[in-house]
Design an enzyme around this catalytic site. Structure first.
Site, PDB file in Angstrom:
ATOM      1  N   ASP A  63      45.735  29.111  44.749  1.00 27.72           N
ATOM      2  CA  ASP A  63      44.936  29.808  43.738  1.00 27.72           C
ATOM      3  C   ASP A  63      44.039  28.847  42.946  1.00 27.72           C
ATOM      4  O   ASP A  63      44.000  28.886  41.701  1.00 27.72           O
ATOM      5  CB  ASP A  63      45.845  30.542  42.731  1.00 27.72           C
ATOM      6  N   GLU A 102      43.385  41.273  44.871  1.00 30.79           N
ATOM      7  CA  GLU A 102      43.624  40.431  43.688  1.00 30.79           C
ATOM      8  C   GLU A 102      42.555  39.339  43.615  1.00 30.79           C
ATOM      9  O   GLU A 102      41.612  39.314  44.402  1.00 30.79           O
ATOM     10  CB  GLU A 102      45.011  39.786  43.783  1.00 30.79           C
TER      11      GLU A 102
HETATM   12  O1  FUB Z   1      50.244  32.282  43.588  1.00 30.88           O
HETATM   13  C1  FUB Z   1      50.822  33.474  43.135  1.00 30.88           C
HETATM   14  C2  FUB Z   1      49.986  34.674  43.543  1.00 30.88           C
HETATM   15  O2  FUB Z   1      49.723  34.671  44.949  1.00 30.88           O
HETATM   16  C3  FUB Z   1      48.607  34.739  42.918  1.00 30.88           C
HETATM   17  O3  FUB Z   1      48.603  35.172  41.608  1.00 30.88           O
HETATM   18  C4  FUB Z   1      47.944  35.695  43.863  1.00 30.88           C
HETATM   19  O4  FUB Z   1      46.550  35.752  43.739  1.00 30.88           O
HETATM   20  C5  FUB Z   1      48.407  35.180  45.190  1.00 30.88           C
HETATM   21  O5  FUB Z   1      47.606  34.119  45.644  1.00 30.88           O
END
Ligand code: FUB
Length: 466
Positions: free
Chosen positions: A191, A356
């Protein structure tokens, strides 16, 4: 044939101000290791190196005429300790980590559970001779990696010259040098938020390698060239620094205003859904402190979706917008204090396919809204985008621009960010992928590629490179 040249270790005790006094923070673990690809040479058997045959850890001779496989097996990437950033883990070239089990050293795949992470973390002390290091187990601090009959063991420390020599290693240049450019920072990080402040690049990733993405702290890295990175250490540790969240330090994103830096982050509320917080600092590398002492967005505040994956876009008129959400994408103008907004102005902007990781930037008057599709555990995790004429939309979906490249072993490319090289029309995209070669949705690594535009402003398909 001469072994690789010695890389000097910096014998260094961490110092902190505590109650006005300067004290040693961690007197036991004193040596700092260089991260990146390295080999570990025995102090009392020069020419023999820590390696592995199959899974079992061994001390084997390596010379320049050794086979490529022997050189590979004697090469590890020194990374952030899987159990603690104050210590180190050693990742074999095939992606497995050096760990102890039944007091033998071996290489195994990271399961992300606390026992594995502790068994695969070693804390460095000065070794028996200058420039060497001794590696104590994170969860058995009285035991050290030592060789016996050229096998590697985790033995209880003894105050003898022979034990000190058998448990001391020189960190040398690697027998099998890295052939890929990525990952840009060694170890497991996901991320990535890549941005610039004052002409310097800053990278804020999630610390990965934890089952259930339960890592509890965020680090910052900086660079002038996107190639050589300085590790600025932990900038926010949810346990001590955030009263309402002690785990799941997900997807940090940093924005600046009036000389202050605002770190937006998701955090786990024990037993509940994630919430979104904001921390503040006077420097892009922290230390950050929770700005509100409570979440900026609570788990049930807006119906639908999960309050994770924040990002802030600041328009040319100086107004900043907060974007966030898993399942549902939302945006709201931030107040000028950067830590509050009018809930009545929150808009839902979820495009088709959205999962997301919203990210917005502007180029030549066009707003680009990008996001990740599918599940981060799927090799089909990917990035798509839309364009619009305002930071709030409406948005026209343009399609997928970044996805897996199986012929290169690249999977799960997503949760990205975009940065413009200062003063140019050169753009870069930072994103994570399953760690190459043996990663998965909780063992991810961060990499950077170029992002280019067609003359009509559409983003060209991004080719993920190793
Ligand atoms: O790294 C934790 C979670 O996994 C992130 O918040 C999401 O976007 C996914 O990449």
């Amino acid at each position: 044939m001469a072994p690789p040249s010695l890389i000097l270790l910096t014998g260094m005790a961490a110092l902190v101000i505590f109650s006005g006094e300067l004290v040693a923070a961690d007197p036991v673990y004193a040596a700092a290791l260089p991260t990146g690809a390295r080999s570990l040479e025995s102090v009392n058997y020069p020419g023999r190196y820590v390696g592995h045959l199959g899974a079992l850890g061994r001390l084997d001779p390596v010379t320049s005429s050794s086979t490529p496989q022997v050189k590979q097996e004697a090469t590890f990437t020194v990374v952030n300790g899987l159990a603690s950033p104050a210590c180190f883990s050693f990742q074999a070239q095939d992606g497995r980590f050096l760990r102890h089990r039944d007091w033998r050293l071996r290489v195994d795949a990271n399961t992300g559970d606390p026992t594995f992470r502790a068994d695969a973390t070693f804390c460095a002390e000065d070794g028996s001779v200058a420039g060497s290091v001794s590696l104590a187990s994170y969860n058995y601090p009285d035991r050290r990696i030592r060789h016996r009959d050229f096998a590697l063991w985790l033995d209880t420390s003894q105050d003898t010259a022979i034990f000190r020599a058998d448990s001391s290693f020189r960190i040398t240049t690697p027998w099998a040098p890295k052939t890929n450019k990525g990952p840009v920072i060694p170890g497991l990080f996901a991320d990535p938020h890549l941005t610039t402040f004052n002409g310097r690049y800053y990278l804020y990733p999630t610390t990965d390698g934890y089952a259930g993405w339960s890592g509890a702290y965020s680090k910052a890295f900086s660079s002038t060239d996107l190639v050589n990175w300085t590790d600025h250490g932990v900038i926010l540790d949810h346990g001590p620094d955030v009263s309402w969240a002690d785990d799941s330090a997900w997807a940090p994103a940093v924005a600046a205003r009036n000389g202050r830096y605002y770190l937006y982050f998701s955090g786990g509320l024990a037993g509940g859904a994630k919430q979104l917080g904001v921390a503040v600092a006077d420097s892009p590398t922290g230390p950050f402190r929770d700005a509100l002492g409570r979440p900026l967005i609570t788990s049930g505040q807006f119906s639908g979706g999960q309050a994770i994956d924040p990002m802030v876009f600041t328009d040319d008129d100086g107004r900043s917008y907060l974007y966030w959400g898993q399942g549902v994408a939302r945006v709201v103008p931030l107040n000028s204090d950067m830590v509050s907004f009018d809930p009545a102005r929150v808009r839902t902007i979820t495009p088709s396919g959205y999962k997301e990781a919203p990210f917005v930037f502007k180029r030549n008057g066009t707003y680009y809204f990008m996001w990740s599709e599918n599940d981060t555990r799927s090799e089909d995790y990917r990035v798509a985008y839309a364009t619009g004429s305002t930071p709030l939309g409406p948005w026209t979906k343009r399609g997928v621009v970044l996805q897996k490249r199986l012929e290169a072993g690249i999977k799960g490319t997503g949760h990205h960010s975009v940065v413009q090289a200062p003063g140019t029309d050169t753009w870069h995209v930072a994103y994570h992928r399953f760690a190459v070669p043996a990663g998965n949705g909780t063992n991810r690594e961060t990499t950077i590629d170029r992002m280019e535009f067609n003359t009509d402003g559409m983003i060209r398909p991004i080719v993920p490179t190793l």
